[in-house]
Design an enzyme around this catalytic site. Structure first.
Site, PDB file in Angstrom:
ATOM      1  N   ASP A 182      37.528  28.180  34.999  1.00  0.00           N
ATOM      2  CA  ASP A 182      37.147  29.984  35.194  1.00  0.00           C
ATOM      3  C   ASP A 182      36.024  30.468  33.242  1.00  0.00           C
ATOM      4  OD1 ASP A 182      38.392  32.565  34.707  1.00  0.00           O
ATOM      5  OD2 ASP A 182      40.609  31.832  35.207  1.00  0.00           O
ATOM      6  N   ASP A 236      36.141  35.379  36.417  1.00  0.00           N
ATOM      7  CA  ASP A 236      36.298  36.924  35.913  1.00  0.00           C
ATOM      8  C   ASP A 236      36.250  37.868  35.867  1.00  0.00           C
ATOM      9  OD1 ASP A 236      39.472  37.317  34.449  1.00  0.00           O
ATOM     10  OD2 ASP A 236      38.116  38.012  33.164  1.00  0.00           O
ATOM     11  N   GLU A 295      36.018  36.962  41.157  1.00  0.00           N
ATOM     12  CA  GLU A 295      37.321  38.255  40.830  1.00  0.00           C
ATOM     13  C   GLU A 295      36.508  39.267  41.282  1.00  0.00           C
ATOM     14  OE1 GLU A 295      41.005  39.270  38.221  1.00  0.00           O
ATOM     15  OE2 GLU A 295      39.023  38.896  36.987  1.00  0.00           O
ATOM     16  N   HIS A 332      48.099  34.336  38.041  1.00  0.00           N
ATOM     17  CA  HIS A 332      48.650  34.764  37.539  1.00  0.00           C
ATOM     18  C   HIS A 332      48.721  36.381  36.709  1.00  0.00           C
ATOM     19  CE1 HIS A 332      44.309  34.729  36.231  1.00  0.00           C
ATOM     20  NE2 HIS A 332      44.556  35.377  35.121  1.00  0.00           N
ATOM     21  N   ASP A 333      47.725  36.966  37.250  1.00  0.00           N
ATOM     22  CA  ASP A 333      47.846  38.481  36.387  1.00  0.00           C
ATOM     23  C   ASP A 333      48.771  38.699  38.221  1.00  0.00           C
ATOM     24  OD1 ASP A 333      45.918  38.318  34.698  1.00  0.00           O
ATOM     25  OD2 ASP A 333      44.614  38.747  36.560  1.00  0.00           O
TER      26      ASP A 333
HETATM   27  C1  NOJ Z   1      41.196  39.268  34.466  1.00  0.00           C
HETATM   28  C2  NOJ Z   1      41.963  37.916  34.842  1.00  0.00           C
HETATM   29  O1  NOJ Z   1      42.370  37.159  35.698  1.00  0.00           O
HETATM   30  C3  NOJ Z   1      42.872  38.565  33.616  1.00  0.00           C
HETATM   31  O2  NOJ Z   1      43.784  37.310  33.423  1.00  0.00           O
HETATM   32  C4  NOJ Z   1      41.669  39.184  32.613  1.00  0.00           C
HETATM   33  O3  NOJ Z   1      42.907  39.414  31.828  1.00  0.00           O
HETATM   34  C5  NOJ Z   1      41.242  40.151  32.652  1.00  0.00           C
HETATM   35  N1  NOJ Z   1      40.180  39.243  33.324  1.00  0.00           N
HETATM   36  C6  NOJ Z   1      40.154  40.295  31.699  1.00  0.00           C
HETATM   37  O4  NOJ Z   1      39.631  38.998  31.482  1.00  0.00           O
END
Ligand code: NOJ
Length: 564
Positions: A116, A218, A260, A334-335
């Protein structure tokens, strides 16, 4: 025409050429959230040796690539998405030697490790920020984004942090504000500074040399931000930076890169992933996720599930990247909440609906991503108090929403549906205490359903969700029509059933899925009615597509027919 339209027109032109085949077109990626995957040393936090100990598990599922959420040194304000040393490992996860061993053990089994890459921001404990904070004359000052207060002494502008509140924090030492689009402890790097970019590229090359198979990037759509114009994503130099990164780091290596990009549209996805763009392999787009969020309250108040909308969003992306660019395919990460809780029926038809969702996703065109535990049907966690949550976003939002008058019960209801911790409870390996995740007390509670939902049980049951995933992954390797077939959707306005076909070289695969917990009649279009071979089903195999079908609750199957 503006720059963007020019670039898009060029990308579309490219799309008319045949697609170049890549190894990651046939690959299936598995996301590991290291904190919650497997804890070998019993401190309640997952670790790298724990991941290594599960490589055979992943191999037997058929996984090709493992994406690790951040493992770098970090104060863990945002569970590692706040990095204080890009070239070291968080001690709770292990050491660099543990990491190298993971890479080589994975390679021995034919799998690659994707890291990541969190380069929109660092931790406020990163040495660059500690220096930068010392004041305007410091050589690292411009590594971050500092601005003088507004005339009234408040923040320079109205940019907001994704975790609530202003995106600016005043540093008393210099009397200036620094930008943080996430927590106050995640200051944003200044990508306009060539020295920042050079440091990042150096660091990326250092990891590439260690033999990794790629990067998940990210919030990469943020790096071109222009804060004075309040532009956060898709800034004017975003694609220049990505092309520069590509040239100076991974461009001549055969790796997988996935950005992302919450802001991506089908048009911008072609800019990121189009052939000859020299940027990324693919992006994660989130339109199918956000179309379910409330216009005002976002994910904290979700809208009722609308299958017609979901089909139109997923279909739009399938069509847009059909000849150029490449889709990523995912339900969870994970989000996000657990797929079976969000789109399926975790209480009435957990196995049927989990398998149905997997079937629909894995037979589309793109690279499928499985989030840890999805393959065993892990569900959202029924926490009842805010004290059980650990995620900074949920804790911040709780404070803000309660201050704004929301009742604690309402907040917990929203959190039960959509909070990020739903995905972050420990992986359920077995019916042993703590789900076999750890011998110590886990950093976050285990979902109480682990005695019935766990990997050990799933692996021994031939008809399990796990075995269904395994079949789907193997099918992708065996049938080029799944990888490269042309996508076409059918019955777009049917409110309950998802039907699509994939066509390649005289073969047609038809996927039929019922998204409801009841029987649903469906009349198939004439073109699709024919006998064929049932490649997969979550009930009895169906080897004939007839005019009138009655689908069982959450029934899904795929039939392969010869059309020539
Ligand atoms: C996206 C990530 O997937 C998330 O988990 C994170 O809190 C934010 N970016 C900040 O890095």
């Amino acid at each position: 025409m503006n720059d963007f339209q020019d670039q898009l027109a060029a990308a579309i032109k490219q799309a008319e050429l045949p697609i170049e085949r890549k190894w990651w077109h046939t690959a299936t990626v598995y996301q590991v959230y290291p904190r919650s995957f497997c804890d070998l040393n019993g401190d309640g936090v997952g670790d790298i040796p724990g991941i290594t100990s599960k490589l055979d598990y992943l191999k037997s599922l058929g996984i090709d690539v493992i994406w690790l959420s951040p493992i770098y040194k970090s104060p863990m304000d945002d569970n590692g998405y706040d990095i204080s040393d890009y070239q070291d490992i968080a001690p709770e996860f292990g050491t660099l030697a543990d990491f190298d061993r993971l890479v080589s053990e994975a390679r021995n089994r034919g799998m690659g490790i994707v890291l990541d890459l969190v380069v929109n921001h660092t931790s406020d404990e990163h040495p660059w920020f500690l220096e930068s904070r010392k004041g305007p004359g410091n050589p690292f000052r411009d590594f971050y984004i500092w601005r003088k207060p507004a005339p009234d002494g408040g923040p320079p502008n109205s940019l907001k942090s994704s975790f609530g509140g202003p995106a600016w924090t005043l540093d008393p030492l210099s009397g200036e504000y620094y930008l943080h689009l996430f927590s106050t402890r995640q200051p944003d790097l200044n990508w306009e500074n060539p020295a920042v970019r050079a440091e990042i590229y150096k660091m990326m090359n250092w990891w590439l040399e260690r033999g990794i198979a790629g990067f998940r990037m990210d919030v990469i759509d943020y790096i071109g931000k222009q804060v004075d114009r309040e532009i956060v994503h898709d800034g004017p130099h975003l694609h220049d930076y990505l092309q520069e990164m590509n040239r100076r780091t991974f461009g001549n290596r055969d790796i997988l890169t996935v950005g992302e990009t919450w802001s991506a549209t089908p048009g911008s996805a072609l800019l990121y992933s189009g052939r000859n763009r020299h940027e990324l392999s693919m992006v994660f787009q989130f339109e199918h996720v956000t179309q379910q969020w409330d216009e005002m309250f976002g994910k904290w108040r979700s809208k009722p599930f609308d299958l017609v909308k979901l089909k139109s969003v997923l279909g739009k992306w399938q069509y847009a990247l059909s000849d150029d660019g490449w889709n990523s395919l995912f339900w969870g990460n994970h989000d996000l909440p657990r797929a079976v809780s969000k789109y399926g029926d975790a209480t009435g038809y957990p196995a049927e609906s989990a398998k149905m969702l997997a079937t629909v996703l894995h037979l589309m065109k793109g690279t499928p991503f499985i989030y840890q535990g999805e393959e065993i049907g892990m569900t959202n966690v029924p926490f009842t108090t805010i004290e059980q949550y650990r995620d900074i976003e949920t804790l911040n939002m709780h404070r803000l929403h309660i201050e704004a008058g929301l009742s604690p019960e309402e907040f917990i209801k929203g959190a039960n549906e959509n909070a990020r911790d739903n995905a972050r409870t420990p992986m359920q390996w077995s019916a042993a205490p703590y789900g076999g995740f750890s011998t110590g007390v886990p950093w976050i509670e285990v979902n109480p359903n682990y005695p019935t939902i766990n990997a050990e049980r799933e692996m021994t049951d031939e008809k399990s969700i796990w075995n269904h995933y395994r079949k789907l992954i193997a099918l992708r390797k065996r049938h080029p029509v799944i990888v490269y077939g042309i996508y076409q959707s059918w019955l777009d306005s049917h409110p309950d059933v998802f039907v699509y076909s994939r066509t390649l070289d005289g073969e047609r695969l038809v996927v039929v899925a019922n998204f409801r917990a009841r029987e649903v009649p469906v009349e198939l279009p004439g073109e699709l009615r024919m006998p064929g071979e049932c490649l997969i089903s979550n009930y009895e195999p169906v080897d004939r597509l007839d005019e009138n079908l009655t689908l069982k609750p959450y029934e899904a199957f795929a039939v392969l027919a010869r059309t020539l």
